[in-house]
Design an enzyme around this catalytic site. Structure first.
Site, mmCIF file in Angstrom:
data_model
loop_
_atom_site.group_PDB
_atom_site.id
_atom_site.type_symbol
_atom_site.label_atom_id
_atom_site.label_comp_id
_atom_site.label_asym_id
_atom_site.label_seq_id
_atom_site.Cartn_x
_atom_site.Cartn_y
_atom_site.Cartn_z
ATOM 1 N N LYS A 190 -23.411 21.973 18.109
ATOM 2 C CA LYS A 190 -23.648 21.591 16.708
ATOM 3 C C LYS A 190 -22.571 22.191 15.802
ATOM 4 O O LYS A 190 -22.153 21.554 14.828
ATOM 5 C CB LYS A 190 -25.044 22.036 16.261
ATOM 6 C CG LYS A 190 -26.188 21.390 17.034
ATOM 7 C CD LYS A 190 -27.536 21.855 16.489
ATOM 8 C CE LYS A 190 -28.676 21.378 17.366
ATOM 9 N NZ LYS A 190 -28.691 22.046 18.688
ATOM 10 N N CYS A 323 -36.005 22.115 19.205
ATOM 11 C CA CYS A 323 -36.177 21.156 20.300
ATOM 12 C C CYS A 323 -37.584 21.307 20.866
ATOM 13 O O CYS A 323 -37.797 21.219 22.073
ATOM 14 C CB CYS A 323 -35.108 21.327 21.374
ATOM 15 S SG CYS A 323 -34.925 23.004 21.992
#
Length: 746
Positions: A190, A323
């Site tokens: 990311k 997640c």
């Protein structure tokens, strides 16, 4: 057998087991025991939460999470050659993909499903392959695809990343002027996306005014983060190692020279979580999952997002993501921070930034349960006292009237069955005003940092010259020195005014005045400068103001490297890693435009002691070489679709490229050149090695048989002793120019 002539029983048994047991090559062919993809507590808990609207959808959800995860990758968008690489992927690579998958599954090519372009990823730069990581890694028909993914990832052309993991950086909506903080950054996929967004407008900014500060609490994972982010060679990155839940206030210098607490425009809080959204990628979670994980993580998740909200600029944006599918780690954390912020934070809908993404709205009602999911709680009053330290009041949903004001339905819940992906949760917060619990005392922070920079006082001595022991203790509580974990980092030494090395570099490369020598640094204090790095002005300011406030792991991009040569008076060559930066500030004297055939020849020359002669180049390039003196230079190639720049070296009668192997392959691929020289098939190599080993074994057996049947007077083999050929040395001669500091001048 040793001095006492006694045999070691345990060593003998171990040796016998090793000799009689299966060989390593035999074990490699055996698969691991298949994990049973089932967990009664997991299924019972998420059925209770009603994360799926119907029984039919629940069946689809279960089938999806029990299946393996497809492979996804994205093309690095800010590079000039991105469109050309995308064209190669869509034609050559995917044609090879269809052929290989057809061979692997014994299908007709027309029956093979082509890779899917992710509709919600900007500019169509991300793809999903209908293959798992294991398929690609362990299937010989797919070895070219595997090689492509490895080489292009290392060269920075693509990034392999789970599809849903790409969502948070997109909805953070980073601009080149933003000050960005990634609070829990490792392993760095990311962070790489954030860097790409920062460099998205190279025509407007030579160096982006903004920066990315990437932090992680785990020292070892910080180096993994550096490895991932360094592929993009950005001078606007700073990597730190700190607990993000207690991340310190950082000092910055304002335009008028005064000090202030740094506030960030964009913050990414991708917090630690139970990870049950990654069941498809990490099937071992099926064995370990239990509800206690979410309860234990809720507190740290809240503290991280709370600290992030404190460091956010008013009007700034914070993205919270996990997640995990669990509302205890997602909606419960958000409702708590929004309630505590008392109107200072607002949830916003970011669905328009990912058009085409299939997701569900955030939950507004959920239940809590015991670890075995045999007791269900809807209110804190129902929780037994023995569980009060585990299950807290803030984990329960607020009353309906308060919940309506928060707007949790604006969150994005991505479930695996919606688009054949992993599970993910994303929420976007914006700061409307300062928080009541913010601390912005810059005076004390500056004093602490300046005190830490001061040299230690001279020890006091008595009449005999012996040191006097300090017995007095300052009044009041003492500030403990922060303990730094992990490796001790080398110092960051910035260039001073009129640095002699910089003056020589500036003159030789005709550097523009806008390249500030203050932003050049080395990692040594007393030794001769070997590697010189460059970082942006805001990063330099951060390092100098906060080097004693936080542990800095890495910053700067390698720009110049010491490379002394008797044929040139200048001791520093250009580094390919920093070319993206230095190219923007260099004059014309150390540049040369080359033709395609010349660049292909130079890149194919992998022997640093035999560089291409200038007489082998095209006439146009030979003429340009006459104006270029010996030393490091920039090779420029102009194509209709893109312009390529690589570091070169002009010898007395040669011109060569100075590029690492993976980037060499990347450039040759863009040029449409033959790559067979660099192609490796590990399966074929293994077969050749196995055949050679078998031949050697046969030779040994024959030799042993001859020795046993002979009279003992046989001569030694002519291939033994010092005359044997070392094949490993021969193999290593295929290294790239960057493997050595030798500079050919012939």
């Amino acid at each position: 057998m040793g001095r006492n002539q006694k045999q070691n029983f345990f060593a003998a048994r171990k040796r016998q087991k090793r000799e009689n047991g299966p060989k390593r090559t035999d074990r490699q062919a055996q698969p691991y025991e298949e994990i049973k993809r089932d967990n009664a507590f997991f299924i019972k808990y998420y059925q209770l939460q009603k994360i799926c609207a119907t029984d039919e959808e629940w069946t689809q959800f279960l089938a999806s999470i029990r299946d393996n995860l497809p492979t996804t990758f994205r093309v690095t968008g800010f590079k000039d050659e991105a469109k050309a690489l995308l064209s190669i992927i869509e034609t050559q690579l995917f044609t090879e993909y269809v052929r290989a998958v057809a061979e692997l599954h014994q299908k007709a090519p027309e029956d093979v499903e082509r890779p899917l372009c992710l509709p919600w990823y900007p500019n169509g730069l991300a793809y999903q392959l209908h293959l798992t990581r294991k398929d690609i890694r362990r299937s010989e028909p797919l070895y070219r695809l595997h090689n492509f993914l490895i080489v292009e990832t290392t060269a920075g052309g693509i990034s392999r990343q789970e599809a849903v993991s790409m969502i948070p950086p997109i909805v953070l909506d980073v601009r080149p002027t933003d000050k960005v903080l990634d609070m829990c950054a490792a392993p760095g996929s990311k962070t790489a996306q954030l860097i790409e967004a920062l460099h998205a407008a190279p025509e407007e900014h030579k160096i982006p005014p903004g920066f990315v500060l990437a932090n992680d609490v785990d020292n070892n994972r910080c180096y993994m983060l550096v490895h991932q982010a360094k592929r993009l060679n950005s001078p606007c990155l700073l990597v730190t190692n700190h607990d993000s839940s207690v991340f310190p206030n950082l000092v910055t210098t304002k335009p008028d020279g005064s000090k202030a607490i740094l506030k960030f425009d964009k913050i990414l809080c991708d917090v630690p979580c139970s990870g049950d959204g990654t069941l498809r990628k990490n099937p071992d979670i099926w064995l370990k999952w239990n509800l206690a994980q979410a309860y234990n993580l809720h507190g740290i998740q809240y503290r991280i997002v709370r600290r992030g909200a404190e460091m956010l600029e008013v009007g700034g944006r914070l993205v919270y993501s996990t997640c995990s599918l669990n509302p205890i780690e997602n909606e419960a954390v958000l409702q708590r921070i929004i309630k505590d912020a008392d109107g200072a934070l607002e949830l916003v809908d970011a669905g328009h930034l990912v058009p085409g993404l299939k997701y569900k709205p955030g939950m507004t009602d959920w239940k809590l349960a015991t670890k075995e999911v045999d007791q269900i709680f809807t209110r804190f009053e129902e929780v037994p006292e023995s569980l009060h330290t585990i299950i807290r009041p803030g984990m329960f949903p607020l009353p309906a009237d308060e919940m309506a004001k928060i707007g949790l339905e604006k969150c994005l819940r991505v479930l695996p069955h919606l688009q054949d992906s992993g599970g993910f949760f994303v929420a976007v917060l914006e700061k409307r005003r300062q928080l009541s619990f913010e601390k912005n005392d810059v005076v004390e922070l500056v004093k602490l940092n300046e005190t830490a920079k001061q040299p230690a006082a001279e020890p006091q001595v008595d009449a005999d010259g012996k040191p006097i022991e300090e017995k007095s203790v300052p009044w009041g509580p003492q500030r403990k020195k922060r303990r730094l974990h992990g490796y001790k980092e080398d110092p960051y030494v910035f260039f001073g005014e009129n640095d002699p090395d910089y003056q020589a570099i500036k003159e030789f490369y005709q550097l523009d005045e806008s390249l500030s020598q203050r932003c050049l640094l080395t990692r040594c204090v007393t030794e001769k400068k070997k590697n010189i790095y460059y970082c942006s002005e805001p990063i330099r300011d951060l390092v100098l103001n906060n080097e004693n406030n936080i542990k800095i792991i890495n910053t700067g991009v390698k720009t110049f490297v010491r490379c002394e040569n008797r044929h040139t008076v200048h001791p520093f060559r250009l580094a390919q890693e920093g070319l993206q930066t230095s190219n923007a500030f260099m004059g014309a004297s150390r540049r040369i435009q080359v033709e395609r055939e010349d660049l292909v020849m130079m890149l194919n020359c992998t022997d640093p002691t035999q560089p291409p002669s200038t007489h082998e180049l095209k006439k146009e390039t030979q003429e340009r070489c006459k104006e270029l003196g010996v030393g490091s230079c920039i090779l420029k190639y102009v194509d209709q679709r893109f312009t390529l720049y690589t570091v070169g070296w002009r010898g007395t009668s040669s011109l060569r490229a100075y590029v690492q192997k993976d980037e060499t392959i990347h450039i040759l691929r863009l040029l449409g050149a033959d790559l067979s020289k660099f192609e490796t098939n590990k399966y074929e190599d293994a077969r050749v090695a196995a055949a050679a080993a078998a031949d050697a074994e046969v030779g040994k057996s024959a030799e042993a048989e001859a020795d046993s049947s002979g009279d003992g007077d046989a001569t030694e083999s002519t291939f033994s002793g010092s005359g044997a050929i070392d094949v490993t040395v021969a193999a290593e001669t295929t290294g790239t120019p960057m493997d050595t500091e030798v500079v050919a001048t012939s």
